[in-house]
Scaffold this motif. Structure first.
Motif, PDB file in Angstrom:
ATOM      1  N   GLN A 147      45.141  37.683  34.528  1.00  0.00           N
ATOM      2  CA  GLN A 147      45.112  37.246  35.913  1.00  0.00           C
ATOM      3  C   GLN A 147      46.449  37.541  36.564  1.00  0.00           C
ATOM      4  O   GLN A 147      47.439  37.828  35.887  1.00  0.00           O
ATOM      5  N   GLY A 187      40.981  37.935  38.275  1.00  0.00           N
ATOM      6  CA  GLY A 187      41.264  38.449  36.949  1.00  0.00           C
ATOM      7  C   GLY A 187      40.120  39.299  36.430  1.00  0.00           C
ATOM      8  O   GLY A 187      39.193  39.659  37.165  1.00  0.00           O
ATOM      9  N   GLY A 241      43.781  32.647  33.551  1.00  0.00           N
ATOM     10  CA  GLY A 241      44.413  33.508  32.575  1.00  0.00           C
ATOM     11  C   GLY A 241      45.291  32.690  31.653  1.00  0.00           C
ATOM     12  O   GLY A 241      45.381  31.465  31.768  1.00  0.00           O
TER      13      GLY A 241
END
Length: 630
Positions: free
Chosen positions: A192, A198, A58
């Motif tokens: 995430q 995620g 992420g």
């Protein structure tokens, strides 16, 4: 790229959106254009670019104040879920994720259901809501999650394209700050959450953060701009929330009061308790015992007590954990008192009456003295489960007070003392040996209760060596350094070495019965560990300061509870003379020995004499007469 985090000019021009948090977008990566068929709600083609997510990574942004239970906030995210899957994180803001439980706030999607939650430790200390309906798959949506700072699940709301979604409450009990480390800072992560999957196969176009809970009118304008419900004048709710200074001042004062309330809770100690789930967990007869292979509903089982135990739930007992506790402690229950008495007996004698305390079933040993076990159990129940009375009965019995000395005839007939022909004899437990040394030296801090303490630890920092993510070990100071071993801090991946040498368990698994060994490593610990060197030094200083005529006898009495015999006295006298001569010749060695430990011993004593007596006290501490129960 900058549009990923910031509102468009048209949104900003109409609302002048106050409370927008600017976010550094320098970490944005892996961008690709939208397709030509992607549209907003107002049928305006998307011309911006999106962040494509793989579920593993992420975008982490630092410097945003952590969301906490007293702070109103809104997070708006425009995203597209292309693959429907199990729980996936869209947005997370936390101070520290741990293996024990997540803390902070996050927005997740699971099988199409949106969930907003705020937790100190998930799931036990948290608030959470989840939508009752799924959101459409493979479409662009603007999702908004708002929170009003009330510490209630009702304060969490979810919106889809400006419309409030119906939600159900999953958790509604939040105490203390949601930041494990208060004022730590934290991370705001797009796509995430710490050690969680995620949004694999998803696209995120922009993310916006506001330091107030936006009104439905705000969110309508954010989703559709001028195309839906546009009026020249804002509504009363929006005016009070975003513009009116008196109302905003009152809200700020309320937020400050809530913050003070949470900080007052923060210093309180917590006691974990069990609580019934609102919906009991389903249980099945499992195929071949595989936990992930339940059969159909025909194999479902309900809560019930063991059929092999001749009593059922008491009449007034509910069919839950409370009922189970009442059943276990029922005076007619055949196992509870026997198991308890057997464990207490094992604390005083070398072995319990049932030699397999972990197994009272058909595959365990039968009791060596069944009538004694029955009588002790019934007496324990009749006394009101009085543990102190039970222990007193055992130690005052003629069986316990027997001499542990054996004869060749007894050893031949009963080598393991199964029939209790002599008194118990075994090495003391790890905690007892350390506490004995502290008590004999006068260092032992006898205060009862309180938080754990951190005694001496060898090496630089065993916590860091075992796990680089661990915080540094902070050794206690002052009287806390000499608390009973019961209060020593314990880390399962890095237990205290001096305790492990004497068969203390790692506490990674439940241990019903400790092993007892006798190894050379134990002598090395008693002769070299700083805790025992310091205890011997302080005891030696106390003995020499009292100017007793027989210092060796005084030290022997402190540690063993008896006077030394002739051979012991002669051996220790020779050791003392040798050590005095050595330290008189090598004063630097005496200073080095006396430097161990934080306790002060005064400067009036002769250093060579004190060092010599320290070694004598260590020798006594290392004897079986000291560390063995006889």
């Amino acid at each position: 790229i900058k549009d990923i985090y910031h509102p468009s000019q048209s949104d900003r021009a109409w609302t002048q959106m106050p409370d927008l948090v600017a976010v550094n977008d320098s970490d944005i990566q892996r961008l690709e254009p939208h397709g030509a068929d992607d549209y907003r709600g107002d049928a305006t083609p998307w011309s911006r670019r999106a962040l494509k997510l793989d579920g593993e990574r992420g975008v982490t942004t630092h410097g945003i104040e952590p969301f906490d239970r007293w702070l109103p906030m809104t997070v708006v995210v425009t995203f597209r879920e292309t693959i429907r899957s199990s729980s996936r994180s869209l947005i997370a803001h936390h101070t520290r994720g741990t293996d024990c439980g997540y803390n902070g706030w996050d927005l997740t999607i699971e099988e199409g259901f949106l969930e907003s939650r705020m937790a100190r430790v998930w799931p036990g200390n948290a608030i959470s809501v989840r939508t009752t309906d799924r959101i459409p798959l493979d479409q662009w949506h603007q999702v908004a999650a708002t929170y009003d700072g009330s510490s209630r699940a009702a304060g969490l709301k979810l919106f889809l394209n400006g419309e409030e979604l119906e939600t159900e409450i999953l958790r509604d009990e939040l105490k203390k700050s949601c930041n494990v480390v208060v004022d730590h800072g934290g991370e705001f992560v797009v796509g995430q959450r710490f050690r969680a999957r995620g949004l694999a196969g998803g696209l995120i176009d922009d993310v916006r953060i506001y330091t107030r809970d936006l009104t439905p009118e705000d969110l309508q304008r954010l989703a559709f701009g001028d195309a839906k419900g546009r009026t020249d004048a804002p509504s009363f709710d929006y005016y009070v929330s975003a513009i009116d200074e008196a109302a905003r001042t009152a809200r700020a004062e309320l937020t400050h009061a809530r913050h003070r309330f949470v900080m007052a809770e923060e210093v309180m100690n917590e006691v974990p308790i069990m609580k019934e789930m609102r919906t009991p967990r389903l249980a099945h007869v499992l195929a071949r015992g595989a936990y992930d292979a339940p059969k159909d509903d025909s194999t479902r089982v309900e809560r019930a007590t063991l059929s092999s135990v001749p009593i059922g739930l008491p009449a007034d007992a509910p069919n839950n954990r409370l009922g189970l506790a009442k059943w276990v402690t029922d005076p007619e229950h055949p196992l509870t008192a026997r198991v308890a008495v057997n464990r207490f007996w094992a604390n005083f004698f070398t072995s319990p009456l049932v030699r397999t305390p972990e197994n009272f079933g058909s595959q365990g040993d039968l009791p060596t003295h069944p009538q004694l076990l029955d009588w002790l159990s019934r007496d324990f129940i009749n006394s009101g489960w009085d543990v102190k009375r039970l222990c007193k009965s055992i130690v005052l019995s003629a069986t316990y007070r027997q001499d542990s000395t054996s004869t060749p005839e007894k050893r031949e007939v009963d080598p393991t003392n199964r029939w209790l022909a002599r008194g118990p004899a075994h090495r003391l437990a790890a905690e007892q040996i350390r506490d004995l040394a502290l008590a004999a030296s006068g260092l032992l801090n006898r205060n009862v209760g309180g938080p754990p303490v951190s005694p001496y630890q060898p090496g630089e920092d065993l916590w860091k060596e075992s796990n680089g993510m661990s915080p540094p070990y902070q050794q206690s100071v002052g009287k806390s350094l000499y608390r009973r071993s019961l209060y020593s801090v314990w880390k399962r991946t890095a237990p205290l070495p001096n305790m492990m040498a004497f068969d203390s368990t790692t506490r990674e698994v439940c241990t019903v019965k400790r092993s007892r060994t006798n190894t050379p490593m134990q002598a090395l610990v008693l002769l070299n560990d700083v805790q025992f060197i310091e205890a011997a030094r302080v005891m030696a200083a106390s003995i020499l300061s009292n100017e007793t005529a027989e210092p060796i006898q005084a030290g022997f009495m402190r540690l063993t509870g008896r006077m030394p015999d002739r051979i012991e006295q002669q051996t220790l006298n020779r050791l003392w003379q040798v050590e005095r001569q050595f330290y008189a010749q090598y004063p630097d060695a005496a200073e080095e020995l006396l430097s161990y430990g934080d306790a002060e011993t005064g400067s009036l004593l002769d250093r060579a004499e004190l060092a010599a007596m320290t070694n004598v006290c260590q020798a006594i501490l290392n004897l079986d007469a000291t560390i063995w129960k006889r």
